[in-house]
Design a protein around this motif. Structure first.
Motif, PDB file in Angstrom:
ATOM      1  N   ASP A  95       0.862  -1.192  -0.002  1.00 53.10           N
ATOM      2  CA  ASP A  95      -0.123  -0.014   0.111  1.00 53.10           C
ATOM      3  C   ASP A  95       0.850   1.589  -0.076  1.00 53.10           C
ATOM      4  N   PRO A  96       1.691   1.363  -0.956  1.00 47.28           N
ATOM      5  CA  PRO A  96       2.483   2.777  -1.079  1.00 47.28           C
ATOM      6  C   PRO A  96       1.837   3.857  -1.200  1.00 47.28           C
ATOM      7  N   GLY A  97       2.101   4.980  -0.487  1.00 51.01           N
ATOM      8  CA  GLY A  97       1.295   6.263  -0.380  1.00 51.01           C
ATOM      9  C   GLY A  97       0.213   6.356   0.447  1.00 51.01           C
ATOM     10  N   LYS A  98      -0.164   5.331   1.010  1.00 46.06           N
ATOM     11  CA  LYS A  98      -1.423   5.332   1.721  1.00 46.06           C
ATOM     12  C   LYS A  98      -1.067   5.298   3.362  1.00 46.06           C
ATOM     13  N   SER A  99      -0.803   6.350   3.933  1.00 50.46           N
ATOM     14  CA  SER A  99      -0.215   6.362   5.140  1.00 50.46           C
ATOM     15  C   SER A  99      -1.201   6.324   6.194  1.00 50.46           C
ATOM     16  N   ASN A 100      -2.534   6.292   5.742  1.00 55.08           N
ATOM     17  CA  ASN A 100      -3.573   5.858   6.880  1.00 55.08           C
ATOM     18  C   ASN A 100      -3.615   4.298   6.997  1.00 55.08           C
ATOM     19  N   ASN A 101      -3.071   3.637   6.169  1.00 60.19           N
ATOM     20  CA  ASN A 101      -3.333   2.109   6.226  1.00 60.19           C
ATOM     21  C   ASN A 101      -2.203   1.333   7.025  1.00 60.19           C
ATOM     22  N   LYS A 102      -2.498   0.307   7.438  1.00 60.73           N
ATOM     23  CA  LYS A 102      -1.502  -0.393   8.456  1.00 60.73           C
ATOM     24  C   LYS A 102      -1.744  -1.810   8.301  1.00 60.73           C
ATOM     25  N   GLY A 116      -0.885 -11.443   3.948  1.00 58.00           N
ATOM     26  CA  GLY A 116      -1.333 -10.233   5.126  1.00 58.00           C
ATOM     27  C   GLY A 116      -2.020  -9.260   4.528  1.00 58.00           C
ATOM     28  N   GLY A 117      -2.873  -8.506   5.184  1.00 56.09           N
ATOM     29  CA  GLY A 117      -3.812  -7.593   4.544  1.00 56.09           C
ATOM     30  C   GLY A 117      -3.656  -6.296   5.330  1.00 56.09           C
ATOM     31  N   THR A 118      -4.321  -5.269   4.877  1.00 52.26           N
ATOM     32  CA  THR A 118      -4.107  -4.007   5.595  1.00 52.26           C
ATOM     33  C   THR A 118      -5.715  -3.466   5.693  1.00 52.26           C
ATOM     34  N   TYR A 119      -5.578  -2.623   6.886  1.00 50.33           N
ATOM     35  CA  TYR A 119      -6.800  -2.016   7.229  1.00 50.33           C
ATOM     36  C   TYR A 119      -6.639  -0.440   6.983  1.00 50.33           C
ATOM     37  N   SER A 120      -7.721   0.429   6.853  1.00 47.54           N
ATOM     38  CA  SER A 120      -7.735   1.705   6.620  1.00 47.54           C
ATOM     39  C   SER A 120      -8.796   2.395   7.416  1.00 47.54           C
ATOM     40  N   LYS A 121      -8.648   3.596   7.465  1.00 50.44           N
ATOM     41  CA  LYS A 121      -9.557   4.454   8.406  1.00 50.44           C
ATOM     42  C   LYS A 121     -10.604   4.765   7.303  1.00 50.44           C
ATOM     43  N   GLU A 122     -10.429   4.901   5.923  1.00 48.16           N
ATOM     44  CA  GLU A 122     -11.278   5.033   4.948  1.00 48.16           C
ATOM     45  C   GLU A 122     -11.882   3.717   4.533  1.00 48.16           C
ATOM     46  N   ALA A 123     -13.151   3.629   4.196  1.00 51.80           N
ATOM     47  CA  ALA A 123     -13.707   2.418   3.563  1.00 51.80           C
ATOM     48  C   ALA A 123     -13.150   2.061   2.071  1.00 51.80           C
ATOM     49  N   GLU A 124     -12.989   0.712   2.332  1.00 52.85           N
ATOM     50  CA  GLU A 124     -12.448  -0.133   1.051  1.00 52.85           C
ATOM     51  C   GLU A 124     -11.085   0.520   0.490  1.00 52.85           C
ATOM     52  N   GLN A 125     -10.222   0.967   1.334  1.00 53.21           N
ATOM     53  CA  GLN A 125      -8.965   1.222   0.981  1.00 53.21           C
ATOM     54  C   GLN A 125      -7.659   0.209   1.131  1.00 53.21           C
ATOM     55  N   GLY A 126      -8.220  -0.681   1.915  1.00 56.34           N
ATOM     56  CA  GLY A 126      -7.127  -1.749   2.241  1.00 56.34           C
ATOM     57  C   GLY A 126      -6.899  -2.921   1.002  1.00 56.34           C
ATOM     58  N   ASN A 127      -6.257  -3.618   1.295  1.00 57.53           N
ATOM     59  CA  ASN A 127      -5.733  -4.822   0.344  1.00 57.53           C
ATOM     60  C   ASN A 127      -5.324  -5.927   0.966  1.00 57.53           C
ATOM     61  N   LEU A 128      -5.674  -7.233   0.350  1.00 53.99           N
ATOM     62  CA  LEU A 128      -4.671  -8.441   0.907  1.00 53.99           C
ATOM     63  C   LEU A 128      -3.609  -8.861  -0.081  1.00 53.99           C
ATOM     64  N   VAL A 144     -10.602  -3.673   0.289  1.00 58.20           N
ATOM     65  CA  VAL A 144     -10.661  -4.152   1.770  1.00 58.20           C
ATOM     66  C   VAL A 144     -11.083  -3.215   2.792  1.00 58.20           C
ATOM     67  N   THR A 145     -11.582  -3.073   3.478  1.00 60.49           N
ATOM     68  CA  THR A 145     -11.925  -1.986   4.896  1.00 60.49           C
ATOM     69  C   THR A 145     -11.046  -2.521   6.090  1.00 60.49           C
ATOM     70  N   VAL A 146     -11.424  -3.708   6.519  1.00 65.14           N
ATOM     71  CA  VAL A 146     -10.330  -4.330   7.808  1.00 65.14           C
ATOM     72  C   VAL A 146     -10.101  -5.697   7.308  1.00 65.14           C
TER      73      VAL A 146
END
Length: 301
Positions: A95-102, A116-128, A144-146
């Motif tokens: 998730d390069p450039g997505k500082s709100n993701n972890k 492994g996947g990411t979650y985001s404070k914004e809806a549907e901004q995460g990925n697996l 993905v959201t969470v």
């Protein structure tokens, strides 16, 4: 059928997550996401060793590596960790450039690839993502959201995956040889489970037993729920005492018939722990479930 719940570590983590039974050492690895810590709990001695991996960042998961050491989800990376030296080596960035993701939950498939996947404070901004054993990184599921629990069926033909915010457990056809997934469908829709009666928890971490049933941590549900993924029906509810935010589960113990459960205390004021018997953030062990898991996979890269 009666089961027994033990509190093995009380209020141990702000955000306890990612339990992994290390068969080689007969210990349980897990993390505190927010505090940037990795734990290693030894049920024989009762000791719980810890390393502070990071002070300003997050650690989403931990798994052992076949060539030694561990692999973790560190901020927005898959990274290798040497427990003794605390040396960290970045293997891949997500998730390069997505500082709100972890990075959030992660687990290895039957071939030893690390998902492994990411979650985001914004809806549907995460990925697996999948980190293959040759180091190749592939994005597997988008929007993905969470990103949460992962499990593979005993016959290695189906992968299960949770996105917590939509309240769904998804199933995919899984090719063990290539790692390809396809034919996404809903295996369990939490919003349609009649037993939840409108008080619908979020599906969090997850494991599977040797019969192919899913055991899903129910965030804000105070329980672990056992499902038949072929029908989506709820088979059993395992209640955890004085802890509502249940985060993940893993089979452990010598016979892999003990269910370890992590939980979260983040957001609960300290005053509540002084005036109540809250077990939020504790590590639990459940026995007597008449079920067992298989040996957890480790990263073969």
């Amino acid at each position: 059928m009666s089961y027994k719940v033990e509190t093995v570590l009380t209020n141990v983590a702000r955000v306890g997550e990612g339990p992994h039974w290390d068969d080689a050492t007969q210990t349980l690895l897990f993390v505190d996401i927010i505090n940037g810590q990795i734990f290693r709990y030894n049920p024989v001695t009762g000791t719980n060793d810890m390393i502070q991996l990071i002070t300003d960042g997050t650690v989403g998961f931990v798994v052992p590596r076949s060539k030694g050491g561990l692999v973790v989800g560190l901020d927005l990376t898959f990274s290798a960790v040497d427990w003794n030296t605390k040396t960290v080596t970045k293997l891949a960035e997500v998730d390069p450039g997505k500082s709100n993701n972890k990075m959030n939950d992660g687990k290895c498939d039957p071939k030893g690839r690390l998902w492994g996947g990411t979650y985001s404070k914004e809806a549907e901004q995460g990925n697996l993502y999948c980190l293959d054993i040759d180091g190749t990184l592939t994005k597997k599921v988008e929007h993905v959201t969470v990103s949460n629990g992962l499990a593979w069926s005993p016959d290695n033909t189906t992968m299960y995956y949770n996105d917590s915010r939509p309240h769904k457990v998804y199933a995919f056809d899984y090719d063990i040889n290539t790692g390809n997934i396809s034919n996404q469908r809903v295996a369990v829709d939490f919003d349609a489970v009649p037993e939840f009666k409108g008080n619908v928890p979020g599906p969090d971490g997850m494991t599977i037993d040797t019969d192919g049933n899913l055991w899903v941590a129910c965030f804000r549900g105070g329980m672990v729920a056992k499902f038949d993924p072929k029908t989506g029906s709820l088979l059993q509810q395992v209640s955890l005492p004085n802890a509502t935010k249940i985060t993940s589960v893993a089979w452990g113990g010598k016979n892999l018939d003990e269910l370890y459960v992590t939980s979260l205390r983040e957001g609960i004021p300290d005053s509540e722990f002084q005036t109540t018997d809250s077990l939020a953030g504790s590590l639990f062990r459940v026995t007597g479930l008449d079920a067992k898991g298989s040996q957890a996979n480790i990263y073969q890269g």
